[in-house]
Write a protein that holds these residues in place. Structure first.
Motif, PDB file in Angstrom:
ATOM      1  N   THR A  60      17.041  40.392  33.638  1.00 20.24           N
ATOM      2  CA  THR A  60      18.445  40.163  33.282  1.00 20.24           C
ATOM      3  C   THR A  60      19.205  41.473  33.431  1.00 20.24           C
ATOM      4  O   THR A  60      18.645  42.553  33.252  1.00 20.24           O
ATOM      5  CB  THR A  60      18.585  39.688  31.820  1.00 20.24           C
ATOM      6  N   ARG A  61      20.472  41.355  33.805  1.00 21.21           N
ATOM      7  CA  ARG A  61      21.323  42.554  33.831  1.00 21.21           C
ATOM      8  C   ARG A  61      22.732  42.161  33.398  1.00 21.21           C
ATOM      9  O   ARG A  61      23.115  40.985  33.507  1.00 21.21           O
ATOM     10  CB  ARG A  61      21.308  43.240  35.206  1.00 21.21           C
ATOM     11  N   THR A  62      23.455  43.127  32.910  1.00 24.50           N
ATOM     12  CA  THR A  62      24.804  42.874  32.436  1.00 24.50           C
ATOM     13  C   THR A  62      25.815  43.506  33.387  1.00 24.50           C
ATOM     14  O   THR A  62      25.490  44.453  34.114  1.00 24.50           O
ATOM     15  CB  THR A  62      25.022  43.476  31.024  1.00 24.50           C
ATOM     16  N   ALA A  63      27.020  42.965  33.386  1.00 28.15           N
ATOM     17  CA  ALA A  63      28.087  43.544  34.207  1.00 28.15           C
ATOM     18  C   ALA A  63      29.407  43.396  33.457  1.00 28.15           C
ATOM     19  O   ALA A  63      29.685  42.328  32.907  1.00 28.15           O
ATOM     20  CB  ALA A  63      28.174  42.831  35.549  1.00 28.15           C
ATOM     21  N   THR A  64      30.172  44.461  33.410  1.00 28.44           N
ATOM     22  CA  THR A  64      31.530  44.415  32.862  1.00 28.44           C
ATOM     23  C   THR A  64      32.484  44.765  33.988  1.00 28.44           C
ATOM     24  O   THR A  64      32.302  45.802  34.650  1.00 28.44           O
ATOM     25  CB  THR A  64      31.698  45.428  31.705  1.00 28.44           C
ATOM     26  N   VAL A  65      33.457  43.889  34.236  1.00 30.41           N
ATOM     27  CA  VAL A  65      34.404  44.150  35.325  1.00 30.41           C
ATOM     28  C   VAL A  65      35.837  43.958  34.846  1.00 30.41           C
ATOM     29  O   VAL A  65      36.119  43.101  34.012  1.00 30.41           O
ATOM     30  CB  VAL A  65      34.156  43.227  36.551  1.00 30.41           C
ATOM     31  N   THR A  66      36.721  44.769  35.369  1.00 31.85           N
ATOM     32  CA  THR A  66      38.160  44.596  35.131  1.00 31.85           C
ATOM     33  C   THR A  66      38.930  45.227  36.284  1.00 31.85           C
ATOM     34  O   THR A  66      38.424  46.152  36.939  1.00 31.85           O
ATOM     35  CB  THR A  66      38.609  45.235  33.799  1.00 31.85           C
ATOM     36  N   LEU A  67      40.139  44.725  36.510  1.00 28.79           N
ATOM     37  CA  LEU A  67      41.062  45.346  37.464  1.00 28.79           C
ATOM     38  C   LEU A  67      42.234  45.985  36.729  1.00 28.79           C
ATOM     39  O   LEU A  67      43.172  46.469  37.351  1.00 28.79           O
ATOM     40  CB  LEU A  67      41.609  44.281  38.429  1.00 28.79           C
ATOM     41  N   PRO A  97      49.036  38.703  44.526  1.00 29.59           N
ATOM     42  CA  PRO A  97      49.119  37.498  43.686  1.00 29.59           C
ATOM     43  C   PRO A  97      47.757  36.864  43.376  1.00 29.59           C
ATOM     44  O   PRO A  97      47.504  36.459  42.243  1.00 29.59           O
ATOM     45  CB  PRO A  97      49.999  36.553  44.524  1.00 29.59           C
ATOM     46  N   TRP A  98      46.860  36.804  44.363  1.00 29.61           N
ATOM     47  CA  TRP A  98      45.598  36.111  44.055  1.00 29.61           C
ATOM     48  C   TRP A  98      44.759  36.894  43.048  1.00 29.61           C
ATOM     49  O   TRP A  98      44.058  36.309  42.230  1.00 29.61           O
ATOM     50  CB  TRP A  98      44.813  35.782  45.337  1.00 29.61           C
ATOM     51  N   ARG A  99      44.874  38.252  43.052  1.00 29.32           N
ATOM     52  CA  ARG A  99      44.141  39.043  42.048  1.00 29.32           C
ATOM     53  C   ARG A  99      44.797  38.884  40.678  1.00 29.32           C
ATOM     54  O   ARG A  99      44.116  38.819  39.662  1.00 29.32           O
ATOM     55  CB  ARG A  99      44.112  40.526  42.434  1.00 29.32           C
ATOM     56  N   GLN A 100      46.154  38.830  40.654  1.00 25.84           N
ATOM     57  CA  GLN A 100      46.838  38.625  39.374  1.00 25.84           C
ATOM     58  C   GLN A 100      46.420  37.286  38.769  1.00 25.84           C
ATOM     59  O   GLN A 100      46.259  37.158  37.568  1.00 25.84           O
ATOM     60  CB  GLN A 100      48.353  38.642  39.582  1.00 25.84           C
ATOM     61  N   ASP A 101      46.211  36.291  39.610  1.00 24.05           N
ATOM     62  CA  ASP A 101      45.858  34.961  39.119  1.00 24.05           C
ATOM     63  C   ASP A 101      44.384  34.840  38.729  1.00 24.05           C
ATOM     64  O   ASP A 101      44.032  34.053  37.865  1.00 24.05           O
ATOM     65  CB  ASP A 101      46.144  33.900  40.194  1.00 24.05           C
ATOM     66  N   ALA A 122      39.367  40.281  37.793  1.00 18.87           N
ATOM     67  CA  ALA A 122      38.195  41.000  38.293  1.00 18.87           C
ATOM     68  C   ALA A 122      37.000  40.078  38.523  1.00 18.87           C
ATOM     69  O   ALA A 122      36.163  40.360  39.382  1.00 18.87           O
ATOM     70  CB  ALA A 122      37.809  42.088  37.300  1.00 18.87           C
ATOM     71  N   LEU A 123      36.899  38.993  37.748  1.00 20.35           N
ATOM     72  CA  LEU A 123      35.738  38.115  37.938  1.00 20.35           C
ATOM     73  C   LEU A 123      35.591  37.744  39.402  1.00 20.35           C
ATOM     74  O   LEU A 123      34.512  37.834  39.970  1.00 20.35           O
ATOM     75  CB  LEU A 123      35.888  36.858  37.067  1.00 20.35           C
ATOM     76  N   TRP A 124      36.718  37.345  40.045  1.00 16.35           N
ATOM     77  CA  TRP A 124      36.638  36.855  41.422  1.00 16.35           C
ATOM     78  C   TRP A 124      36.761  37.963  42.465  1.00 16.35           C
ATOM     79  O   TRP A 124      36.376  37.776  43.614  1.00 16.35           O
ATOM     80  CB  TRP A 124      37.715  35.787  41.656  1.00 16.35           C
ATOM     81  N   ASP A 125      37.296  39.121  42.063  1.00 16.75           N
ATOM     82  CA  ASP A 125      37.459  40.205  43.032  1.00 16.75           C
ATOM     83  C   ASP A 125      36.250  41.144  43.028  1.00 16.75           C
ATOM     84  O   ASP A 125      35.682  41.444  44.091  1.00 16.75           O
ATOM     85  CB  ASP A 125      38.742  40.991  42.720  1.00 16.75           C
ATOM     86  N   LEU A 126      35.851  41.620  41.841  1.00 17.76           N
ATOM     87  CA  LEU A 126      34.720  42.553  41.752  1.00 17.76           C
ATOM     88  C   LEU A 126      33.416  41.813  41.480  1.00 17.76           C
ATOM     89  O   LEU A 126      32.336  42.270  41.873  1.00 17.76           O
ATOM     90  CB  LEU A 126      34.979  43.579  40.639  1.00 17.76           C
ATOM     91  N   LEU A 186      45.171  46.146  39.355  1.00 15.89           N
ATOM     92  CA  LEU A 186      46.329  45.443  38.786  1.00 15.89           C
ATOM     93  C   LEU A 186      47.372  46.397  38.210  1.00 15.89           C
ATOM     94  O   LEU A 186      48.343  45.947  37.590  1.00 15.89           O
ATOM     95  CB  LEU A 186      45.868  44.415  37.736  1.00 15.89           C
ATOM     96  N   GLN A 187      47.180  47.699  38.413  1.00 22.90           N
ATOM     97  CA  GLN A 187      48.250  48.642  38.054  1.00 22.90           C
ATOM     98  C   GLN A 187      49.396  48.456  39.062  1.00 22.90           C
ATOM     99  O   GLN A 187      49.142  48.189  40.249  1.00 22.90           O
ATOM    100  CB  GLN A 187      47.728  50.091  38.090  1.00 22.90           C
ATOM    101  N   PRO A 188      50.651  48.591  38.621  1.00 25.67           N
ATOM    102  CA  PRO A 188      51.797  48.260  39.482  1.00 25.67           C
ATOM    103  C   PRO A 188      51.801  48.970  40.835  1.00 25.67           C
ATOM    104  O   PRO A 188      52.216  48.390  41.839  1.00 25.67           O
ATOM    105  CB  PRO A 188      53.008  48.695  38.644  1.00 25.67           C
ATOM    106  N   ALA A 189      51.307  50.205  40.905  1.00 24.02           N
ATOM    107  CA  ALA A 189      51.417  50.959  42.160  1.00 24.02           C
ATOM    108  C   ALA A 189      50.304  50.638  43.160  1.00 24.02           C
ATOM    109  O   ALA A 189      50.345  51.113  44.302  1.00 24.02           O
ATOM    110  CB  ALA A 189      51.408  52.455  41.853  1.00 24.02           C
ATOM    111  N   SER A 190      49.312  49.858  42.748  1.00 23.59           N
ATOM    112  CA  SER A 190      48.169  49.632  43.640  1.00 23.59           C
ATOM    113  C   SER A 190      48.524  48.685  44.786  1.00 23.59           C
ATOM    114  O   SER A 190      49.142  47.642  44.570  1.00 23.59           O
ATOM    115  CB  SER A 190      46.995  49.033  42.855  1.00 23.59           C
ATOM    116  N   PRO A 191      48.090  48.998  46.019  1.00 22.65           N
ATOM    117  CA  PRO A 191      48.323  48.068  47.132  1.00 22.65           C
ATOM    118  C   PRO A 191      47.495  46.787  46.979  1.00 22.65           C
ATOM    119  O   PRO A 191      47.724  45.816  47.685  1.00 22.65           O
ATOM    120  CB  PRO A 191      47.858  48.878  48.357  1.00 22.65           C
TER     121      PRO A 191
END
Ligand SMILES: NC(=O)c1ccc[n+]([C@@H]2O[C@H](COP(=O)([O-])OP(=O)(O)OC[C@H]3O[C@@H](n4cnc5c(N)ncnc54)[C@H](OP(=O)(O)O)[C@@H]3O)[C@@H](O)[C@H]2O)c1
Length: 304
Positions: free
Chosen positions: A214-221, A164-168, A171-175, A155-160
């Motif tokens: 159980t396992r944990t996951a932290t995700v962000t874009l 729009p769908w990732r902005q909306d 990371a939950l739905w992408d990663l 979600l950094q401006p320069a990333s290809p």
């Protein structure tokens, strides 16, 4: 000699150009025959590069192929994939299979009713080194827990990938689909999820597998490129073991996915560990996590 399976590609964006098109053109037993995209110029340009035919009309596109590979946002993919399945086409789907449980259910049902083969491209599940690691993990057993951290910068401006769908959806739905689909076979299906949202699109998940692990996951874009990290490890009786790194070249695992889809289409063996039904199971976990963190977890998410 067996006839090549004729594949059509839906989508002409960055991912279609750098991964799907080259993989379709370089997989044995497959002919990259057609491209469909809403942008006529982009479809014509991509098709011409691979001596394929560009289409604007979806029924005409479907009529000319045996199978369809998708590189469009998940809410666009699901309804088109349902049409393709009903037309008897085998499906190479992208993750997540859909953005709602209703769409994922309808897609899995359409695949089942049409008796077509399907594979969802959970990238790591098609990496040879990850498959070997998962086999080792399964054989060792005795795992007590695991931890994943995926700090992406899409979600950094320069990333290809700042699309729009990732902005909306973040990371939950992408990663999330990648993290959830890993270890599904080794630790048992993910039975439940507990989710908490952080700042920006940061999402924390606690995944409980059938085995009780159980396992944990932290995700962000939203991480800056300087903070990027992909790390996943398990710990238990056998000590600690880390998953192999993400493939630097996604074309190789996609070729594996395409080859396995084509083999299933030919043999009539329609189930696959990553088929549309599994894609639906992953969407159920994602949708439950989304329900827990709410519809709009971060301010300014639609600002582009
Ligand atoms: N497996 C992996 O590791 C991996 C990695 C990256 C991406 N992906 C997946 O690939 C898919 C596409 O991702 P992306 O980043 O390329 O997305 P994107 O840039 O948002 O979309 C790519 C394509 O979809 C088309 N499109 C967008 N909205 C449409 C609509 N309403 N109707 C018809 N076409 C539409 C775009 O057309 P225009 O060019 O006209 O806008 C473009 O051709 C996603 O499911 C993503 O998860 C998977």
């Amino acid at each position: 000699m067996t006839r090549s399976l004729r594949f059509g590609l839906v989508g002409t964006g960055y991912w279609a150009r750098i991964t799907h098109a080259p993989a379709l053109a370089a997989t044995d037993g497959i002919e990259f025959a057609a491209v469909w995209g809403r942008n006529a110029n982009a479809a014509a340009g991509l098709a011409a590069r691979y001596h394929a035919t560009a289409y604007q009309d979806l029924p005409e596109f479907l009529a000319g192929v045996d199978a369809v590979a998708f590189a469009v946002p998940p809410d666009v993919q699901a309804p088109v994939a349902i049409r393709a399945a009903r037309a008897g086409k085998h499906l190479l789907l992208e993750k997540p299979a859909a953005l709602t449980v209703a769409d994922a259910d309808a897609l899995a049902d359409a695949v089942q009713q049409a008796q077509v083969a399907s594979v969802v491209f959970f990238t790591a599940r098609f990496q040879a080194d990850v498959r070997a690691w998962e086999a080792e993990v399964t054989a060792a057993g005795g795992w007590a827990g695991g931890c994943a951290v995926w700090l992406g910068s899409a979600l950094q401006p320069a990333s290809p990938f700042n699309t729009p769908w990732r902005q909306d959806n973040g990371a939950l739905w992408d990663l999330g689909p990648h993290v959830i689909s890993l270890l599904w076979a080794s630790l048992g299906p993910v039975r439940s999820v507990t989710a908490q949202a952080g700042l920006a699109d940061v999402t924390h998940l606690i995944l409980r597998h059938d085995s009780g692990v159980t396992r944990t996951a932290t995700v962000t874009l939203s991480a800056p490129a300087s903070a990027e990290l992909t790390d996943l490890f398990l710990w238990g009786q056998a000590g600690r073991t880390a998953a192999p790194a993400q493939a630097s070249d996604p074309v190789a695992p996609l070729r594996t996915a395409l080859a396995e889809l084509a083999a299933n289409a030919r043999s009539g063996q329609l189930s696959h560990p990553c088929d549309a039904r599994f894609g639906r199971d992953v969407v159920r976990i994602l949708a439950d996590a989304q329900r827990q963190i709410g519809a709009h977890p971060w301010p300014g998410r639609n600002s582009g």
